[in-house]
Design a protein around this motif. Structure first.
Motif, PDB file in Angstrom:
ATOM      1  N   ALA A  37       6.414 -15.238   4.121  1.00 15.57           N
ATOM      2  CA  ALA A  37       5.169 -14.554   3.747  1.00 15.57           C
ATOM      3  C   ALA A  37       5.496 -13.173   3.169  1.00 15.57           C
ATOM      4  CB  ALA A  37       4.244 -14.433   4.949  1.00 15.57           C
ATOM      5  N   HIS A  38       6.468 -12.505   3.763  1.00 21.50           N
ATOM      6  CA  HIS A  38       6.885 -11.210   3.205  1.00 21.50           C
ATOM      7  C   HIS A  38       7.574 -11.389   1.860  1.00 21.50           C
ATOM      8  CE1 HIS A  38       6.021  -8.025   6.155  1.00 21.50           C
ATOM      9  NE2 HIS A  38       6.020  -9.027   7.025  1.00 21.50           N
ATOM     10  N   VAL A  39       8.369 -12.444   1.727  1.00 22.71           N
ATOM     11  CA  VAL A  39       9.075 -12.685   0.467  1.00 22.71           C
ATOM     12  C   VAL A  39       8.085 -12.974  -0.662  1.00 22.71           C
ATOM     13  CG1 VAL A  39      10.633 -14.266  -0.759  1.00 22.71           C
ATOM     14  CG2 VAL A  39      11.221 -13.469   1.549  1.00 22.71           C
ATOM     15  N   PHE A  40       7.120 -13.835  -0.418  1.00 28.20           N
ATOM     16  CA  PHE A  40       6.229 -14.262  -1.504  1.00 28.20           C
ATOM     17  C   PHE A  40       4.914 -13.505  -1.563  1.00 28.20           C
ATOM     18  CE2 PHE A  40       9.035 -17.936  -0.835  1.00 28.20           C
ATOM     19  CZ  PHE A  40       9.583 -18.003  -2.107  1.00 28.20           C
ATOM     20  N   VAL A  41       4.216 -13.384  -0.458  1.00 26.16           N
ATOM     21  CA  VAL A  41       2.912 -12.700  -0.458  1.00 26.16           C
ATOM     22  C   VAL A  41       3.117 -11.188  -0.443  1.00 26.16           C
ATOM     23  CG1 VAL A  41       0.717 -12.434   0.753  1.00 26.16           C
ATOM     24  CG2 VAL A  41       1.834 -14.668   0.690  1.00 26.16           C
ATOM     25  N   GLY A  42       4.028 -10.728   0.389  1.00 25.50           N
ATOM     26  CA  GLY A  42       4.272  -9.295   0.491  1.00 25.50           C
ATOM     27  C   GLY A  42       4.720  -8.675  -0.819  1.00 25.50           C
ATOM     28  N   THR A  43       5.544  -9.382  -1.553  1.00 24.85           N
ATOM     29  CA  THR A  43       6.048  -8.817  -2.807  1.00 24.85           C
ATOM     30  C   THR A  43       5.062  -8.934  -3.962  1.00 24.85           C
ATOM     31  OG1 THR A  43       7.216 -10.866  -3.327  1.00 24.85           O
ATOM     32  CG2 THR A  43       8.483  -9.129  -2.213  1.00 24.85           C
ATOM     33  N   THR A  44       4.184  -9.929  -3.929  1.00 27.86           N
ATOM     34  CA  THR A  44       3.219 -10.080  -5.029  1.00 27.86           C
ATOM     35  C   THR A  44       1.919  -9.331  -4.737  1.00 27.86           C
ATOM     36  OG1 THR A  44       2.472 -12.185  -4.110  1.00 27.86           O
ATOM     37  CG2 THR A  44       4.141 -12.275  -5.846  1.00 27.86           C
ATOM     38  N   VAL A  45       1.209  -9.778  -3.714  1.00 21.92           N
ATOM     39  CA  VAL A  45      -0.053  -9.131  -3.350  1.00 21.92           C
ATOM     40  C   VAL A  45       0.211  -7.687  -2.930  1.00 21.92           C
ATOM     41  CG1 VAL A  45      -2.028  -9.185  -1.758  1.00 21.92           C
ATOM     42  CG2 VAL A  45      -1.124 -11.323  -2.709  1.00 21.92           C
ATOM     43  N   GLY A  46       1.344  -7.474  -2.248  1.00 16.29           N
ATOM     44  CA  GLY A  46       1.723  -6.137  -1.804  1.00 16.29           C
ATOM     45  C   GLY A  46       2.059  -5.200  -2.946  1.00 16.29           C
ATOM     46  N   THR A  47       2.229  -5.730  -4.133  1.00 18.90           N
ATOM     47  CA  THR A  47       2.423  -4.912  -5.330  1.00 18.90           C
ATOM     48  C   THR A  47       1.140  -4.844  -6.150  1.00 18.90           C
ATOM     49  OG1 THR A  47       4.788  -5.378  -5.482  1.00 18.90           O
ATOM     50  CG2 THR A  47       3.684  -4.720  -7.514  1.00 18.90           C
ATOM     51  N   LEU A  48       0.490  -5.986  -6.362  1.00 13.82           N
ATOM     52  CA  LEU A  48      -0.686  -6.007  -7.245  1.00 13.82           C
ATOM     53  C   LEU A  48      -1.884  -5.262  -6.669  1.00 13.82           C
ATOM     54  CD1 LEU A  48      -0.413  -9.639  -8.654  1.00 13.82           C
ATOM     55  CD2 LEU A  48       0.214  -7.471  -9.768  1.00 13.82           C
ATOM     56  N   PHE A  49      -2.148  -5.413  -5.367  1.00 12.83           N
ATOM     57  CA  PHE A  49      -3.295  -4.723  -4.776  1.00 12.83           C
ATOM     58  C   PHE A  49      -3.115  -3.200  -4.829  1.00 12.83           C
ATOM     59  CE2 PHE A  49      -5.619  -2.997  -1.087  1.00 12.83           C
ATOM     60  CZ  PHE A  49      -6.917  -3.254  -1.533  1.00 12.83           C
ATOM     61  N   PRO A  50      -1.966  -2.669  -4.395  1.00  9.68           N
ATOM     62  CA  PRO A  50      -1.785  -1.220  -4.547  1.00  9.68           C
ATOM     63  C   PRO A  50      -1.800  -0.766  -6.012  1.00  9.68           C
ATOM     64  CG  PRO A  50      -0.231  -2.065  -2.956  1.00  9.68           C
ATOM     65  CD  PRO A  50      -0.896  -3.256  -3.596  1.00  9.68           C
ATOM     66  N   TRP A  51      -1.328  -1.605  -6.924  1.00 10.47           N
ATOM     67  CA  TRP A  51      -1.377  -1.244  -8.338  1.00 10.47           C
ATOM     68  C   TRP A  51      -2.820  -1.124  -8.812  1.00 10.47           C
ATOM     69  CZ3 TRP A  51      -2.870  -4.331 -12.671  1.00 10.47           C
ATOM     70  CH2 TRP A  51      -2.655  -3.706 -13.910  1.00 10.47           C
ATOM     71  N   LEU A  52      -3.698  -2.025  -8.357  1.00  5.40           N
ATOM     72  CA  LEU A  52      -5.110  -1.926  -8.729  1.00  5.40           C
ATOM     73  C   LEU A  52      -5.725  -0.636  -8.196  1.00  5.40           C
ATOM     74  CD1 LEU A  52      -6.294  -5.614  -8.221  1.00  5.40           C
ATOM     75  CD2 LEU A  52      -6.054  -4.368 -10.388  1.00  5.40           C
ATOM     76  N   ILE A  53      -5.445  -0.320  -6.939  1.00  2.00           N
ATOM     77  CA  ILE A  53      -5.941   0.924  -6.351  1.00  2.00           C
ATOM     78  C   ILE A  53      -5.340   2.119  -7.095  1.00  2.00           C
ATOM     79  CG2 ILE A  53      -6.035   2.332  -4.240  1.00  2.00           C
ATOM     80  CD1 ILE A  53      -7.701  -0.293  -4.136  1.00  2.00           C
ATOM     81  N   GLY A  54      -4.041   2.067  -7.342  1.00  2.00           N
ATOM     82  CA  GLY A  54      -3.377   3.134  -8.085  1.00  2.00           C
ATOM     83  C   GLY A  54      -3.935   3.289  -9.487  1.00  2.00           C
ATOM     84  N   SER A  55      -4.291   2.175 -10.111  1.00  2.00           N
ATOM     85  CA  SER A  55      -4.878   2.236 -11.449  1.00  2.00           C
ATOM     86  C   SER A  55      -6.214   2.958 -11.434  1.00  2.00           C
ATOM     87  CB  SER A  55      -5.045   0.820 -12.018  1.00  2.00           C
ATOM     88  OG  SER A  55      -3.780   0.250 -12.259  1.00  2.00           O
TER      89      SER A  55
END
Length: 171
Positions: free
Chosen positions: A123-141
């Protein structure tokens, strides 16, 4: 390797302070936990909080520092998140190998279940690296958009004649 017009080394150099900080906090958190410090104490060293602070910081800094825009923000956040995920994955793997929980595998950090599992690690390998990057990127955007808007409104048009326009910054 070039990503969105910048070398990977440029991204690393741009966000190195928080990359190091996230790494140090994560390793210290894991070391404390492996050393027998209770999770209630080790949890005060939070990679998650540090990542979120860095997301906000770099969302503003990408624009104000002239580093780029939304697409350059994505690799920055990916590097920050990847640093945190690697340490969490290592902590889970250590727990799986030794059979002893640590701050990354205890049920309180694994949604109430045994965190010494392949499911948790993957879950950390697949969800953590994808959702864990895209969601903060949306907030950061959103923070980046706000920064750009504030920077644009900080300029006003001044001139003495209709044919003369000067842009100045408010101090």
């Amino acid at each position: 390797m070039v990503i969105f017009g910048k070398r990977l080394s440029d991204y690393v150099a741009f966000c190195r302070v928080f990359l190091v900080l996230i790494f140090v906090i994560g390793i210290a958190r894991l070391a404390l936990s492996l050393g027998g410090v209770p999770n209630s104490t080790a949890r005060w060293l939070s990679m998650t909080v540090t990542v979120w602070i860095s997301v906000i910081y770099y969302s503003v800094r990408v624009h104000t520092g002239g580093f780029g825009s939304y697409k350059q923000l994505l690799p920055v956040i990916a590097l920050l998140n990847l640093t945190a995920q690697i340490i969490a994955i290592a902590g889970i793997a250590i727990a799986m190998i030794t059979g002893n929980n640590n701050v990354f595998s205890s049920p309180e950090f694994a949604f109430g279940s045994d965190g010494k599992t392949w499911t948790h690690l993957l879950a950390h390998v697949f969800v953590g690296t994808t959702v864990g990057t895209l969601f903060p990127w949306l907030i950061g955007s959103a923070f980046l958009a706000l920064t750009r808007r504030l920077a644009a409104s900080d300029r006003k048009v001044v001139g003495s004649s209709p044919n003369t326009v000067h842009l100045t910054r408010n101090s």
